[in-house]
Design a protein around this motif. Structure first.
Motif, mmCIF file in Angstrom:
data_model
loop_
_atom_site.group_PDB
_atom_site.id
_atom_site.type_symbol
_atom_site.label_atom_id
_atom_site.label_comp_id
_atom_site.label_asym_id
_atom_site.label_seq_id
_atom_site.Cartn_x
_atom_site.Cartn_y
_atom_site.Cartn_z
ATOM 1 N N GLN A 19 0.663 -0.996 0.367
ATOM 2 C CA GLN A 19 0.342 0.346 0.509
ATOM 3 C C GLN A 19 0.945 1.262 0.034
ATOM 4 O O GLN A 19 0.202 2.563 0.690
ATOM 5 C CB GLN A 19 -1.187 0.174 1.060
ATOM 6 N N ILE A 20 1.989 1.514 -0.831
ATOM 7 C CA ILE A 20 2.586 2.207 -0.608
ATOM 8 C C ILE A 20 2.174 3.031 -3.005
ATOM 9 O O ILE A 20 1.996 2.852 -3.383
ATOM 10 C CB ILE A 20 4.082 2.224 -1.136
ATOM 11 N N PRO A 49 -2.270 2.627 -5.504
ATOM 12 C CA PRO A 49 -2.815 0.920 -5.066
ATOM 13 C C PRO A 49 -3.515 0.604 -5.309
ATOM 14 O O PRO A 49 -4.773 1.564 -4.893
ATOM 15 C CB PRO A 49 -1.631 0.598 -3.961
ATOM 16 N N ARG A 50 -4.261 -0.827 -5.771
ATOM 17 C CA ARG A 50 -5.630 -1.220 -5.390
ATOM 18 C C ARG A 50 -5.926 -0.723 -4.661
ATOM 19 O O ARG A 50 -5.968 -0.727 -3.363
ATOM 20 C CB ARG A 50 -5.748 -2.564 -5.503
ATOM 21 N N GLU A 51 -7.184 -0.039 -4.771
ATOM 22 C CA GLU A 51 -7.833 0.447 -3.467
ATOM 23 C C GLU A 51 -8.094 -0.954 -2.173
ATOM 24 O O GLU A 51 -9.055 -1.319 -2.951
ATOM 25 C CB GLU A 51 -9.533 1.237 -3.967
ATOM 26 N N PHE A 52 -7.383 -0.810 -1.068
ATOM 27 C CA PHE A 52 -7.600 -1.919 -0.161
ATOM 28 C C PHE A 52 -8.972 -1.187 1.300
ATOM 29 O O PHE A 52 -9.456 -2.232 1.637
ATOM 30 C CB PHE A 52 -6.800 -2.225 0.208
ATOM 31 N N LEU A 53 -9.566 -0.481 1.000
ATOM 32 C CA LEU A 53 -10.496 0.009 2.199
ATOM 33 C C LEU A 53 -11.646 1.141 0.462
ATOM 34 O O LEU A 53 -13.104 1.008 1.207
ATOM 35 C CB LEU A 53 -10.172 1.536 2.615
ATOM 36 N N ASN A 54 -11.900 0.476 -0.590
ATOM 37 C CA ASN A 54 -12.896 0.923 -1.275
ATOM 38 C C ASN A 54 -14.103 0.912 -0.579
ATOM 39 O O ASN A 54 -14.173 -0.709 -0.461
ATOM 40 C CB ASN A 54 -12.439 1.119 -2.685
ATOM 41 N N SER A 55 -14.733 1.190 -0.740
ATOM 42 C CA SER A 55 -16.672 0.373 -0.568
ATOM 43 C C SER A 55 -17.999 1.657 -1.590
ATOM 44 O O SER A 55 -17.411 2.279 -2.334
ATOM 45 C CB SER A 55 -17.195 1.086 0.868
ATOM 46 N N LEU A 90 -4.552 13.292 -1.382
ATOM 47 C CA LEU A 90 -4.474 12.233 -2.070
ATOM 48 C C LEU A 90 -3.870 10.842 -1.458
ATOM 49 O O LEU A 90 -4.583 10.189 -1.491
ATOM 50 C CB LEU A 90 -3.830 12.045 -3.379
ATOM 51 N N SER A 91 -3.218 10.916 0.010
ATOM 52 C CA SER A 91 -2.964 9.482 0.347
ATOM 53 C C SER A 91 -3.401 9.048 1.188
ATOM 54 O O SER A 91 -3.980 7.935 2.126
ATOM 55 C CB SER A 91 -1.522 9.893 0.705
ATOM 56 N N GLU A 92 -4.248 10.672 2.260
ATOM 57 C CA GLU A 92 -4.864 10.848 3.530
ATOM 58 C C GLU A 92 -6.222 9.818 2.701
ATOM 59 O O GLU A 92 -7.099 8.781 3.307
ATOM 60 C CB GLU A 92 -5.360 12.047 3.590
ATOM 61 N N ILE A 93 -6.642 9.966 1.640
ATOM 62 C CA ILE A 93 -8.053 9.696 1.345
ATOM 63 C C ILE A 93 -7.886 8.130 1.003
ATOM 64 O O ILE A 93 -9.219 7.223 1.282
ATOM 65 C CB ILE A 93 -8.434 10.427 -0.122
ATOM 66 N N TYR A 94 -6.712 7.810 0.167
ATOM 67 C CA TYR A 94 -6.039 6.107 0.457
ATOM 68 C C TYR A 94 -6.635 5.316 1.618
ATOM 69 O O TYR A 94 -7.050 4.480 1.095
ATOM 70 C CB TYR A 94 -4.615 6.250 -0.249
ATOM 71 N N LYS A 95 -5.951 5.792 2.889
ATOM 72 C CA LYS A 95 -6.555 5.456 3.663
ATOM 73 C C LYS A 95 -8.112 5.086 4.456
ATOM 74 O O LYS A 95 -8.668 5.141 5.638
ATOM 75 C CB LYS A 95 -5.736 5.431 5.415
ATOM 76 N N THR A 96 -8.812 6.115 3.583
ATOM 77 C CA THR A 96 -10.822 6.411 4.142
ATOM 78 C C THR A 96 -10.695 5.548 2.765
ATOM 79 O O THR A 96 -10.513 4.664 2.275
ATOM 80 C CB THR A 96 -11.193 7.741 3.612
ATOM 81 N N LEU A 131 -11.980 14.080 6.872
ATOM 82 C CA LEU A 131 -12.109 13.135 5.872
ATOM 83 C C LEU A 131 -13.482 12.394 5.946
ATOM 84 O O LEU A 131 -14.650 11.911 5.433
ATOM 85 C CB LEU A 131 -10.800 11.591 4.459
ATOM 86 N N TYR A 132 -13.242 11.718 7.145
ATOM 87 C CA TYR A 132 -13.894 10.875 8.535
ATOM 88 C C TYR A 132 -15.077 11.408 8.097
ATOM 89 O O TYR A 132 -16.504 11.059 8.648
ATOM 90 C CB TYR A 132 -13.561 10.504 9.684
#
Length: 330
Positions: A59-60, A77-83, A206-212, A310-311
């Motif tokens: 997830q880099i 990277p492939r969105e690992f938290l995408n909903s 953008l990097s922080e969005i990736y973690k949501t 973002l939350y």
């Protein structure tokens, strides 16, 4: 806590077993994978598929900038938290004019309030900014009169132009006159720093969005179209005054960056590597600075603050809590 890695050298990024490293002409610089959240590439760097696969597994995110420090794009990277649920909610609020306008107006409101906080900070330090403060407040008072995104962005643009004019009075430095906002290419030293700083906060966001669970492709203030990402541009508006602009004013005020840190070539103005390193050093210090958050009652860093924003947006989209943009309380 994971950290960002910044690469200015030219070479080749490679993977060896469970390690990443940058190979240059004279050495290998190893990258601590377990402690790396994203990589910013400013140099001429070659990358192969094997490297990208390993970066994705860990997830880099990798952000690319060209010779003139323009943001080129990101390896996301492939969105690992995408909903799927959250994507549908973002689309629902984007397609509903009233719902979209409410979020967009709040982004601009937060940005303007934080601009006024910066202005007030320097007024309290003896700078003659009362007229600029009054003009911005006058423009702010007209925001609720508009019901179109283009009108909202226009008034926000007028506010920023007025705000940037205050830099001349704050800095009192002939080498960093504002004149007017110019981009691609920036026409002077100050505009170059503003553009560079904005590009950096866009990628940090953008990097922080990736973690949501949010999808960065669906924004509300900036139109969702053929551009890859827009939500990061929206949210970054709130934080540019209190992060990027404070970094710029600090570095110039302390003479850490001077007119000698810029050079002109045939296509535009270039910030020299030394100045970029100083900028990023100050930016990282700012992002890691903690303060007591009024709402949650805990110390948070400015980088964490972006994630909290973002939350809040997620909760708004789910109908749990109405979104209210962060406003600094110095």
């Amino acid at each position: 806590m994971k950290k960002a890695i910044y690469i200015f050298s030219s070479g080749e990024l490679k993977r060896k077993d469970n390690t990443l490293y940058l190979e240059t002409e004279d050495r290998k610089n190893y990258i601590p994978v377990e402690n790396t959240s994203e990589i910013y590439i400013f140099g001429e760097v070659d990358i192969n598929k094997r490297f990208l696969e390993f970066a994705s597994q860990n997830q880099i995110i990798i952000h690319f900038f060209n010779h003139y420090d323009y943001y080129v794009g990101s390896f996301y990277p492939r969105e690992f938290l995408n909903s799927g649920y959250m994507i549908l909610k973002q689309a629902e609020y984007y397609l509903d004019k009233g719902k979209r306008m409410a979020i967009a107006r709040e982004f601009v409101r937060g940005a303007v309030k934080n601009i006024l906080q910066v202005i007030r900070y320097y007024i309290n330090r003896g700078k003659d900014l009362a007229q600029i403060d009054e003009r911005i407040r006058e423009l702010e008072g007209r925001m609720d009169d508009f019901n179109e995104i283009d009108e909202l962005m226009a008034i926000e643009g007028n506010i920023r132009e007025c705000y940037y004019s205050s830099f001349d009075k704050i800095l009192e430095n002939q080498d960093f006159k504002f004149y007017k906002r110019t981009t691609r290419p920036p026409k002077n030293n100050l505009n170059s720093l503003i553009s560079f700083g904005n590009a950096m906060i866009y990628t940090v966001t953008l990097s922080e969005i990736y973690k949501t669970h949010l999808d960065p492709r669906i924004g509300f203030l900036h139109a969702t179209n053929f551009r890859r990402f827009t939500l990061n541009l929206d949210v970054a508006e709130i934080f540019k005054p209190i992060i990027v602009d404070r970094v710029i004013l600090t570095l110039i005020g302390r003479k850490v960056i001077t007119k000698d840190d810029f050079e002109q070539d045939s296509e535009g103005l270039i910030i020299k590597e030394k100045a970029k390193r100083e900028f990023i050093k100050e930016l990282e210090e700012k992002l890691s600075t903690t303060f007591k958050h009024r709402q949650i009652g805990k110390n948070v860093s400015y980088r964490r603050l972006i994630r909290l924003e973002l939350y809040k947006l997620e909760k708004h989209l789910m109908g749990e809590q109405e979104y209210s943009a962060f406003v600094a309380g110095w």
